[in-house]
Design an enzyme around this catalytic site. Structure first.
Site, short mmCIF file in Angstrom:
data_model
loop_
_atom_site.label_atom_id
_atom_site.label_comp_id
_atom_site.label_asym_id
_atom_site.label_seq_id
_atom_site.Cartn_x
_atom_site.Cartn_y
_atom_site.Cartn_z
N ARG A 29 17.18 20.66 -2.02
CA ARG A 29 16.42 20.03 -3.09
C ARG A 29 15.36 20.97 -3.64
NH1 ARG A 29 17.27 14.34 -1.45
NH2 ARG A 29 16.59 13.01 -3.14
N ARG A 55 9.45 10.25 -8.41
CA ARG A 55 10.59 11.01 -7.86
C ARG A 55 11.33 11.76 -8.96
NH1 ARG A 55 13.79 6.63 -4.76
NH2 ARG A 55 15.13 8.35 -4.12
P1 ADP Z 1 18.18 9.57 -3.40
O1 ADP Z 1 19.57 9.39 -2.84
O2 ADP Z 1 17.72 8.35 -4.12
O3 ADP Z 1 18.02 10.81 -4.21
P2 ADP Z 1 17.53 10.35 -0.74
O4 ADP Z 1 18.00 9.28 0.17
O5 ADP Z 1 18.37 11.55 -0.89
O6 ADP Z 1 17.22 9.69 -2.16
O7 ADP Z 1 16.08 10.84 -0.31
C1 ADP Z 1 15.03 9.94 -0.10
C2 ADP Z 1 13.77 10.72 0.18
O8 ADP Z 1 13.93 11.50 1.38
C3 ADP Z 1 13.37 11.74 -0.89
O9 ADP Z 1 12.65 11.17 -1.95
C4 ADP Z 1 12.54 12.73 -0.08
O10 ADP Z 1 11.25 12.23 0.19
C5 ADP Z 1 13.29 12.76 1.25
N1 ADP Z 1 14.31 13.84 1.28
C6 ADP Z 1 15.65 13.69 1.39
N2 ADP Z 1 16.27 14.88 1.39
C7 ADP Z 1 15.30 15.81 1.27
C8 ADP Z 1 15.28 17.24 1.18
N3 ADP Z 1 16.43 17.96 1.21
N4 ADP Z 1 14.09 17.85 1.04
C9 ADP Z 1 12.94 17.16 1.01
N5 ADP Z 1 12.87 15.84 1.07
C10 ADP Z 1 14.04 15.16 1.20
#
Ligand code: ADP
Ligand code: ADP
Ligand code: ZN
Length: 214
Positions: free
Chosen positions: A88, A171
């Site tokens: 990310r 987000r």
């Molecule tokens: P979505 O599927 O809605 O994009 P995720 O379930 O992937 O959300 O992620 C939820 C939250 O978990 C993110 O908003 C972040 O806070 C954290 N997160 C998930 N993956 C990462 C990552 N690779 N780096 C940093 N934070 C992460």
């Protein structure tokens, strides 16, 4: 086959990643799911991650990178895997590339699911998550057979705390600032594949399988 899913929160990465994992018989690795499981189990990692997630911020790279690098070296990943929600940030992508290069490997495809911000708010507002198994539904686009109850495990469905409208806006901002640069990063490597994520789920899946082949 090693695949990365890129796209805004709510673009449909998880929905598609699950289907791809099933079709190609490779593990679906979602960092969001890993964090949520840690929060549920009350681990130290979960406690740390939660403070960021609740605010709509990214968990710091140092809490994410080692975890993923370890995970992709496990036995079940030998034929490939699909990463959903990682990388990310550019440092996360570089950390993955370094770890893979050390093994003589590299990512095959970065699938970018494109959905404009105005559709995202709708997607996230209607998203419902199962408290039992983590399955994802949508009130309108992917409803359960019985309202509020998971089709798979029978547990209750909730609106994730971070899917409330205020946090969604935050987000999206974080996505544009920190994650969108990865599109350019993978484009330069020649492995970026754009997919129109506004189509219905079946059409998006078909477009992705055409890219991946077989
Ligand atoms: P979505 O599927 O809605 O994009 P995720 O379930 O992937 O959300 O992620 C939820 C939250 O978990 C993110 O908003 C972040 O806070 C954290 N997160 C998930 N993956 C990462 C990552 N690779 N780096 C940093 N934070 C992460
Ligand atoms: P991400 O993992 O990128 O955050 P999800 O796969 O959880 O996104 O999808 C976000 C929400 O939108 C979920 O409620 C999901 O059921 C729904 N959704 C996913 N793909 C589509 C689509 N092509 N059309 C309409 N709704 C979708
Ligand atoms: Zn369930």
């Amino acid at each position: 086959m090693k695949i990365i899913m890129l796209g805004a929160p709510g673009a449909g990465k998880g929905t598609q990643a699950k289907k791809i994992a099933e079709k190609y018989q490779i593990p679906h690795i979602s960092t969001g799911d890993i964090f949520r499981a840690n929060i549920k189990n009350g681990t130290e990692l979960g406690k740390k991650a939660k403070t960021y997630m609740d605010q709509g911020l990214l968990v710091p790279d140092e809490l994410v990178c080692d975890l993923v690098v370890d995970r992709v070296q496990q036995e079940d990943c030998r034929n490939g895997y699909i990463l959903d929600g990682f990388p990310r940030t550019i440092p996360q992508a570089e950390s993955l590339d370094r770890a893979l290069a050390a093994l003589g490997e590299s990512v095959d495809y970065a699938v970018n699911v494109e959905v404009p911000d105005e559709n995202i708010v709708n997607r996230m507002g209607g998203r419902r998550a199962c408290v039992g198994c983590g399955a994802t539904y949508h009130l309108v686009y992917a409803p359960t057979k019985k309202e509020g109850i998971c089709d798979t495990c029978g547990a209750e469905l909730i609106l994730r705390d971070d899917d409330r409208p205020e946090t969604v806006q935050k987000r999206l901002g974080v996505y544009h600032e920190q994650t969108q640069p990865l599109i350019d990063y993978y484009s330069k490597k020649g492995i970026l594949k754009d997919v129109d994520g506004t189509m219905d789920m079946g059409a998006v899946f078909q477009a992705i399988t055409e890219i991946l082949g077989a």
